[in-house]
Every structure is written in C-alpha cells, then in structure tokens.
Design a protein around this motif. Structure first.
Motif, short mmCIF file in Angstrom:
data_model
loop_
_atom_site.label_atom_id
_atom_site.label_comp_id
_atom_site.label_asym_id
_atom_site.label_seq_id
_atom_site.Cartn_x
_atom_site.Cartn_y
_atom_site.Cartn_z
N ALA A 196 0.82 -1.22 0.00
CA ALA A 196 0.00 0.00 0.00
C ALA A 196 0.85 1.27 0.00
CB ALA A 196 -0.95 0.00 1.19
N THR A 197 2.11 1.17 0.36
CA THR A 197 3.00 2.36 0.37
C THR A 197 3.75 2.54 -0.94
OG1 THR A 197 4.90 1.15 1.26
CG2 THR A 197 3.37 2.15 2.87
N HIS A 198 3.72 1.56 -1.83
CA HIS A 198 4.57 1.59 -3.01
C HIS A 198 4.27 2.76 -3.95
CE1 HIS A 198 6.12 -2.82 -2.64
NE2 HIS A 198 6.18 -2.15 -1.50
N ALA A 199 3.01 3.14 -4.09
CA ALA A 199 2.69 4.28 -4.96
C ALA A 199 3.31 5.56 -4.40
CB ALA A 199 1.18 4.44 -5.10
N SER A 200 3.28 5.73 -3.09
CA SER A 200 3.87 6.93 -2.48
C SER A 200 5.39 6.92 -2.56
CB SER A 200 3.44 7.03 -1.02
OG SER A 200 2.05 7.21 -0.94
N ILE A 201 5.99 5.75 -2.48
CA ILE A 201 7.45 5.66 -2.60
C ILE A 201 7.87 5.98 -4.03
CG2 ILE A 201 9.44 4.08 -2.54
CD1 ILE A 201 7.94 2.57 -0.27
N ASP A 202 7.17 5.42 -5.00
CA ASP A 202 7.53 5.57 -6.41
C ASP A 202 7.48 7.03 -6.86
OD1 ASP A 202 7.92 4.60 -9.24
OD2 ASP A 202 5.93 5.51 -9.40
N GLY A 203 6.36 7.67 -6.69
CA GLY A 203 6.27 9.09 -6.99
C GLY A 203 6.18 9.46 -8.46
N THR A 204 6.22 8.51 -9.41
CA THR A 204 6.12 8.86 -10.82
C THR A 204 4.67 8.98 -11.28
OG1 THR A 204 6.06 6.57 -11.57
CG2 THR A 204 8.25 7.61 -11.43
N GLY A 205 3.75 8.40 -10.51
CA GLY A 205 2.37 8.31 -10.94
C GLY A 205 2.09 7.02 -11.68
N TRP A 206 3.13 6.23 -11.95
CA TRP A 206 2.93 4.95 -12.65
C TRP A 206 2.31 3.92 -11.71
CZ3 TRP A 206 8.42 4.25 -15.18
CH2 TRP A 206 8.65 5.29 -16.08
N VAL A 207 2.85 3.80 -10.49
CA VAL A 207 2.33 2.83 -9.53
C VAL A 207 1.08 3.45 -8.91
CG1 VAL A 207 2.79 1.52 -7.42
CG2 VAL A 207 4.65 1.96 -9.04
N GLN A 208 -0.05 2.77 -9.05
CA GLN A 208 -1.32 3.32 -8.60
C GLN A 208 -1.74 2.81 -7.22
OE1 GLN A 208 -3.33 5.66 -10.69
NE2 GLN A 208 -1.17 5.81 -11.21
N LYS A 209 -1.98 1.51 -7.10
CA LYS A 209 -2.43 0.95 -5.83
C LYS A 209 -2.21 -0.56 -5.87
CE LYS A 209 -7.18 0.54 -7.38
NZ LYS A 209 -8.55 0.88 -7.20
N PRO A 210 -2.16 -1.16 -4.70
CA PRO A 210 -1.98 -2.62 -4.67
C PRO A 210 -3.28 -3.32 -5.05
CG PRO A 210 -2.23 -1.80 -2.44
CD PRO A 210 -2.19 -0.59 -3.35
N VAL A 211 -3.15 -4.39 -5.80
CA VAL A 211 -4.27 -5.27 -6.07
C VAL A 211 -4.31 -6.32 -4.96
CG1 VAL A 211 -5.23 -6.96 -7.71
CG2 VAL A 211 -4.13 -4.86 -8.55
N ASP A 212 -3.12 -6.76 -4.57
CA ASP A 212 -2.97 -7.68 -3.44
C ASP A 212 -2.41 -6.87 -2.27
OD1 ASP A 212 -3.63 -9.98 -5.06
OD2 ASP A 212 -1.63 -9.81 -5.95
N ARG A 213 -3.14 -6.83 -1.16
CA ARG A 213 -2.79 -5.93 -0.06
C ARG A 213 -2.00 -6.58 1.06
NH1 ARG A 213 -5.05 -1.33 -1.18
NH2 ARG A 213 -5.15 -0.29 0.82
N ALA A 214 -1.77 -7.88 1.01
CA ALA A 214 -1.04 -8.55 2.09
C ALA A 214 0.40 -8.06 2.14
CB ALA A 214 -1.06 -10.06 1.88
N SER A 215 0.91 -7.90 3.35
CA SER A 215 2.31 -7.52 3.51
C SER A 215 3.21 -8.58 2.91
CB SER A 215 2.66 -7.35 4.99
OG SER A 215 2.05 -6.19 5.49
N LEU A 216 4.33 -8.14 2.39
CA LEU A 216 5.31 -9.06 1.83
C LEU A 216 5.97 -9.81 2.98
CD1 LEU A 216 6.81 -6.73 -0.91
CD2 LEU A 216 4.75 -8.15 -0.97
N SER A 217 6.07 -11.13 2.85
CA SER A 217 6.54 -11.91 3.98
C SER A 217 7.45 -13.07 3.63
CB SER A 217 5.34 -12.45 4.77
OG SER A 217 4.54 -13.27 3.94
N GLU A 218 7.62 -13.38 2.33
CA GLU A 218 8.46 -14.53 2.00
C GLU A 218 8.87 -14.51 0.54
OE1 GLU A 218 6.19 -18.05 2.76
OE2 GLU A 218 4.63 -17.49 1.35
N VAL A 219 9.99 -15.18 0.27
CA VAL A 219 10.44 -15.37 -1.10
C VAL A 219 9.39 -16.20 -1.83
CG1 VAL A 219 12.19 -16.52 -2.53
CG2 VAL A 219 12.89 -15.15 -0.57
N GLY A 220 9.10 -15.82 -3.07
CA GLY A 220 8.12 -16.53 -3.88
C GLY A 220 6.73 -15.91 -3.85
N GLN A 221 6.48 -15.04 -2.88
CA GLN A 221 5.16 -14.39 -2.77
C GLN A 221 4.92 -13.53 -4.01
OE1 GLN A 221 4.71 -12.12 0.82
NE2 GLN A 221 2.70 -11.34 0.25
N ILE A 222 3.72 -13.60 -4.54
CA ILE A 222 3.31 -12.79 -5.68
C ILE A 222 2.43 -11.65 -5.16
CG2 ILE A 222 2.03 -12.75 -7.87
CD1 ILE A 222 4.58 -14.49 -7.95
#
Length: 178
Positions: free
Chosen positions: A47-73
């Motif tokens: 949910a923070t990625h759009a604010s980090i990016d700042g280009t306007g390209w990243v809009q919002k998460p489709v999957d909202r779960a926190s990242l927690s492991e290798v292989g997670q999509i």
C-alpha cells in the motif's frame, strides 16, 4: 529535505549506473532517520509503493497482504501514458526477503491463461542499520536479464536519472512520519 532528517542524515551517495561486471543497473543510497525495522515495514507494505515511487505509474496494490516470504506474488495497478491501455497491472514476485536487511522483487505480468512471466528486471532495497534510529538504504534497479525481444520496445532504465534518489526520499518521509 524530508521531515525528521538533518543535513548529515539526508546525505545521499552519488547515483551509480553502469555495468558492474556483467550487471546492468542503477542504484542510489540514502541515510534515513528511522530504525531499520520501520523502514523495512514500509517497504514490505504494498500500500505504500505508490507513495514511494512518486512517478504516478504505480497506482495501488491489487494484493494488499504484507510481503513476507520469497516466492510471494503481489500485483499492483499501474498507469503509464505510453502503455497501449494506459491502465494495466504488473505481477511482482518477491525474490529477496531477509527481514529487516533486504527485500526485492521481479516485475512481470500475468497472461490471460494465468501464467506469470517476468521481464528480466528487478527492484532491490538493502538496509544497513547505522544505530537504533538511523538506516542506510540502497535501492538498486537491475535490468541485466531483460531479453532482446523486450529491449526492442522498452528502453532501460525506463525513468530519468533522479528517480531512485526521489524514491528514497519518499521512503524516508514515510518511514520518519510512520
């Protein structure tokens, strides 16, 4: 200068670009006035990625779960004026997860048949604690594995020279205020 950063804390290393051995990448480093665990938590939250990016390209998460492991999509809604549809989605696959020291993901897409394909580029954040309330963060964008078929229609890197530094400053603002 970002909220909560002194001049010394906001020092930024010069941007690197080039071929390191056989690698094609750009990277930038910034010292953030926040604990390593807090910075990592911001990065692990789609949910923070759009604010980090700042280009306007990243809009919002489709999957909202926190990242927690290798292989997670995790999928993100995107927008780019040069994309054939304007709005589109990317599928990201976590390929580095070493809390709270490193996190990274490959970027790709999901085909109509549900198959995931990745384009050969990735984002990686390396975090080094400099004390209880200060973290050095290096952001690397690497496109070494992009095949010629993709390079025919996409230029790498896809953004201007200040993008990584700006993203780190946005990350700093989120981590310091959080």
């Amino acid at each position: 200068m970002g909220q909560g950063q002194s001049q010394e804390q906001s020092r930024e290393q010069s941007r690197e670009q080039g071929k390191g051995g056989d690698r094609e990448y750009v990277s930038a480093t910034l010292t953030i006035a926040a604990p390593t665990e807090r910075v990592f938590a911001v990065l692990a939250n789609p949910a923070t990625h759009a604010s980090i990016d700042g280009t306007g390209w990243v809009q919002k998460p489709v999957d909202r779960a926190s990242l927690s492991e290798v292989g997670q999509i995790f999928r993100m809604a995107m927008y780019h004026p040069n994309h054939p549809n304007g709005d589109y989605q990317v599928a990201n696959k976590v390929h580095v997860f070493d809390a709270p020291r490193a996190i990274g993901w490959l970027t790709g897409e999901e085909k109509e048949d549900g198959q995931l394909t990745f384009g050969g580029w990735f984002w990686r954040y390396d975090l080094v604690p400099l004390g209880p309330s200060e973290t050095e963060v290096t952001l690397t964008y690497d496109w070494t594995e992009v095949p010629p078929s993709i390079r025919e229609y996409l230029e790498f890197p896809m953004f201007g020279p200040d993008h990584l530094s700006n993203s780190l400053r946005h990350l700093a603002d989120l981590a310091v205020s959080g």
